[in-house]
Design a protein around this motif. Structure first.
Motif, mmCIF file in Angstrom:
data_model
loop_
_atom_site.group_PDB
_atom_site.id
_atom_site.type_symbol
_atom_site.label_atom_id
_atom_site.label_comp_id
_atom_site.label_asym_id
_atom_site.label_seq_id
_atom_site.Cartn_x
_atom_site.Cartn_y
_atom_site.Cartn_z
ATOM 1 N N PHE A 16 -9.951 27.451 -14.982
ATOM 2 C CA PHE A 16 -10.313 26.741 -13.744
ATOM 3 C C PHE A 16 -9.498 27.255 -12.551
ATOM 4 C CE2 PHE A 16 -11.691 23.443 -16.849
ATOM 5 C CZ PHE A 16 -13.028 23.438 -16.503
ATOM 6 N N TRP A 17 -9.317 28.514 -12.483
ATOM 7 C CA TRP A 17 -8.605 29.206 -11.390
ATOM 8 C C TRP A 17 -7.117 28.913 -11.335
ATOM 9 C CZ3 TRP A 17 -13.342 26.729 -10.803
ATOM 10 C CH2 TRP A 17 -14.451 27.593 -10.776
ATOM 11 N N ILE A 18 -6.613 28.185 -12.340
ATOM 12 C CA ILE A 18 -5.162 27.983 -12.409
ATOM 13 C C ILE A 18 -4.597 29.116 -13.271
ATOM 14 C CG2 ILE A 18 -3.300 26.457 -13.206
ATOM 15 C CD1 ILE A 18 -5.360 24.132 -12.944
ATOM 16 N N PRO A 19 -3.686 29.901 -12.721
ATOM 17 C CA PRO A 19 -3.116 30.994 -13.524
ATOM 18 C C PRO A 19 -2.409 30.431 -14.755
ATOM 19 C CG PRO A 19 -2.489 31.198 -11.207
ATOM 20 C CD PRO A 19 -3.108 29.840 -11.384
ATOM 21 N N PHE A 20 -2.696 30.978 -15.912
ATOM 22 C CA PHE A 20 -2.071 30.492 -17.138
ATOM 23 C C PHE A 20 -0.935 31.382 -17.601
ATOM 24 C CE2 PHE A 20 -2.952 27.055 -20.128
ATOM 25 C CZ PHE A 20 -3.665 26.233 -19.302
ATOM 26 N N PHE A 21 -1.231 32.650 -17.775
ATOM 27 C CA PHE A 21 -0.150 33.584 -18.135
ATOM 28 C C PHE A 21 -0.516 34.981 -17.648
ATOM 29 C CE2 PHE A 21 -2.838 32.681 -21.843
ATOM 30 C CZ PHE A 21 -3.371 33.940 -22.111
ATOM 31 N N LYS A 71 8.857 41.692 -10.182
ATOM 32 C CA LYS A 71 9.009 40.572 -11.115
ATOM 33 C C LYS A 71 7.660 39.855 -11.262
ATOM 34 C CE LYS A 71 13.602 40.938 -11.334
ATOM 35 N NZ LYS A 71 13.832 42.216 -12.019
ATOM 36 N N ILE A 72 7.511 39.198 -12.393
ATOM 37 C CA ILE A 72 6.306 38.393 -12.595
ATOM 38 C C ILE A 72 6.446 37.133 -11.741
ATOM 39 C CG2 ILE A 72 4.949 37.056 -14.254
ATOM 40 C CD1 ILE A 72 5.987 38.997 -16.434
ATOM 41 N N PRO A 73 5.486 36.864 -10.833
ATOM 42 C CA PRO A 73 5.601 35.651 -10.012
ATOM 43 C C PRO A 73 5.504 34.400 -10.885
ATOM 44 C CG PRO A 73 3.582 36.886 -9.494
ATOM 45 C CD PRO A 73 4.257 37.618 -10.604
ATOM 46 N N TRP A 74 6.325 33.404 -10.556
ATOM 47 C CA TRP A 74 6.393 32.195 -11.404
ATOM 48 C C TRP A 74 5.039 31.504 -11.515
ATOM 49 C CZ3 TRP A 74 4.947 27.511 -9.515
ATOM 50 C CH2 TRP A 74 4.859 27.394 -8.134
ATOM 51 N N TYR A 75 4.225 31.580 -10.433
ATOM 52 C CA TYR A 75 2.968 30.827 -10.446
ATOM 53 C C TYR A 75 1.945 31.377 -11.447
ATOM 54 C CZ TYR A 75 0.964 34.442 -7.393
ATOM 55 O OH TYR A 75 0.529 35.624 -6.882
ATOM 56 N N HIS A 76 2.201 32.567 -11.994
ATOM 57 C CA HIS A 76 1.327 33.068 -13.053
ATOM 58 C C HIS A 76 1.447 32.217 -14.311
ATOM 59 C CE1 HIS A 76 0.370 37.438 -11.638
ATOM 60 N NE2 HIS A 76 0.067 36.529 -10.737
ATOM 61 N N PHE A 77 2.498 31.398 -14.367
ATOM 62 C CA PHE A 77 2.717 30.534 -15.527
ATOM 63 C C PHE A 77 2.338 29.080 -15.240
ATOM 64 C CE2 PHE A 77 5.806 34.018 -15.953
ATOM 65 C CZ PHE A 77 5.501 34.474 -17.225
ATOM 66 N N THR A 78 1.736 28.798 -14.084
ATOM 67 C CA THR A 78 1.415 27.434 -13.677
ATOM 68 C C THR A 78 0.735 26.638 -14.798
ATOM 69 O OG1 THR A 78 1.104 28.242 -11.428
ATOM 70 C CG2 THR A 78 0.300 26.025 -11.894
ATOM 71 N N ILE A 106 3.099 25.767 -17.569
ATOM 72 C CA ILE A 106 4.043 24.743 -17.103
ATOM 73 C C ILE A 106 3.377 23.364 -17.140
ATOM 74 C CG2 ILE A 106 5.386 23.910 -15.113
ATOM 75 C CD1 ILE A 106 5.712 26.986 -14.371
ATOM 76 N N ILE A 107 2.154 23.268 -16.609
ATOM 77 C CA ILE A 107 1.413 21.994 -16.619
ATOM 78 C C ILE A 107 1.198 21.518 -18.057
ATOM 79 C CG2 ILE A 107 -0.823 20.909 -16.107
ATOM 80 C CD1 ILE A 107 -0.953 22.748 -13.595
ATOM 81 N N PHE A 108 0.822 22.461 -18.904
ATOM 82 C CA PHE A 108 0.565 22.160 -20.312
ATOM 83 C C PHE A 108 1.813 21.604 -20.996
ATOM 84 C CE2 PHE A 108 0.018 23.545 -24.797
ATOM 85 C CZ PHE A 108 -1.176 22.908 -25.076
ATOM 86 N N LEU A 109 2.958 22.247 -20.758
ATOM 87 C CA LEU A 109 4.214 21.795 -21.360
ATOM 88 C C LEU A 109 4.629 20.429 -20.826
ATOM 89 C CD1 LEU A 109 6.319 25.098 -21.523
ATOM 90 C CD2 LEU A 109 5.222 23.875 -23.406
ATOM 91 N N LEU A 110 4.403 20.209 -19.527
ATOM 92 C CA LEU A 110 4.726 18.916 -18.932
ATOM 93 C C LEU A 110 3.885 17.811 -19.568
ATOM 94 C CD1 LEU A 110 5.144 19.674 -15.119
ATOM 95 C CD2 LEU A 110 6.894 18.887 -16.716
ATOM 96 N N LEU A 111 2.611 18.099 -19.780
ATOM 97 C CA LEU A 111 1.711 17.128 -20.405
ATOM 98 C C LEU A 111 2.165 16.783 -21.817
ATOM 99 C CD1 LEU A 111 -1.912 18.124 -19.328
ATOM 100 C CD2 LEU A 111 -0.767 15.934 -18.990
ATOM 101 N N ILE A 112 2.499 17.828 -22.590
ATOM 102 C CA ILE A 112 2.969 17.639 -23.964
ATOM 103 C C ILE A 112 4.223 16.762 -23.970
ATOM 104 C CG2 ILE A 112 3.946 18.845 -25.982
ATOM 105 C CD1 ILE A 112 1.023 19.457 -25.828
ATOM 106 N N THR A 113 5.149 17.081 -23.057
ATOM 107 C CA THR A 113 6.392 16.316 -22.949
ATOM 108 C C THR A 113 6.092 14.857 -22.617
ATOM 109 O OG1 THR A 113 7.351 18.345 -22.063
ATOM 110 C CG2 THR A 113 8.697 16.370 -21.915
ATOM 111 N N LEU A 114 5.185 14.678 -21.674
ATOM 112 C CA LEU A 114 4.811 13.338 -21.240
ATOM 113 C C LEU A 114 4.216 12.541 -22.402
ATOM 114 C CD1 LEU A 114 5.093 12.378 -18.294
ATOM 115 C CD2 LEU A 114 2.615 12.519 -18.109
ATOM 116 N N ILE A 115 3.326 13.178 -23.152
ATOM 117 C CA ILE A 115 2.685 12.523 -24.284
ATOM 118 C C ILE A 115 3.720 12.156 -25.352
ATOM 119 C CG2 ILE A 115 1.120 12.963 -26.241
ATOM 120 C CD1 ILE A 115 -0.583 14.627 -24.112
ATOM 121 N N ALA A 116 4.730 13.023 -25.516
ATOM 122 C CA ALA A 116 5.764 12.787 -26.515
ATOM 123 C C ALA A 116 6.740 11.697 -26.075
ATOM 124 C CB ALA A 116 6.509 14.089 -26.804
ATOM 125 N N VAL A 117 7.007 11.639 -24.779
ATOM 126 C CA VAL A 117 8.035 10.733 -24.259
ATOM 127 C C VAL A 117 7.482 9.336 -23.953
ATOM 128 C CG1 VAL A 117 9.559 10.346 -22.250
ATOM 129 C CG2 VAL A 117 9.548 12.564 -23.413
#
Ligand SMILES: [Zn+2]
Length: 114
Positions: free
Chosen positions: A42-47, A87-94, A97-108
């Motif tokens: 969905f146009w969000i850079p993943f990796f 360097k690889i721009p950080w936003y290529h991992f957006t 990052i969102i995915f990991l935040l969601l996982i953390t949120l679901i776990a916490v």
């Protein structure tokens, strides 16, 4: 429907320190530029995927790939620049990052509500 695919971001041109043009032999007029491919959902850079860098002569406007370089100085400055400055721009991992935040949120979350 999930829309995904690849897109690319520009590696902004920068002047190399030294090296001469493989074609017109002009000294110290070589630039490095290129682009980096990334995977998006969905146009969000993943990796990031791969990058393509090449050299452009500002005198004859010729573009050269690394395998076309025929002088040691150009290869050295190109490789130094590629290794240290691109360097690889950080936003290529957006997406990740969102995915990991969601996982953390679901776990916490269950811990917080207890
Ligand atoms: Zn040239």
């Amino acid at each position: 429907m999930i829309i995904f695919g690849t897109s690319s971001s520009t590696i902004h041109p920068a002047k190399l320190d030294g090296g001469c043009c493989p074609f017109c032999k002009t000294e110290n007029q070589m630039w490095i530029q290129g682009y980096r491919k990334y995977f998006h959902v969905f146009w969000i850079p993943f990796f990031p995927l791969w990058k393509k860098v090449y050299s452009v002569c500002s005198h004859c406007k010729g573009a050269f790939e690394k395998q076309e370089f025929n002088n040691e100085k150009l290869i050295t400055s190109f490789e130094n620049f590629e290794k240290n400055r691109i360097k690889i721009p950080w936003y290529h991992f957006t997406g990740i990052i969102i995915f990991l935040l969601l996982i953390t949120l679901i776990a916490v979350l269950p811990l917080l509500t207890n």
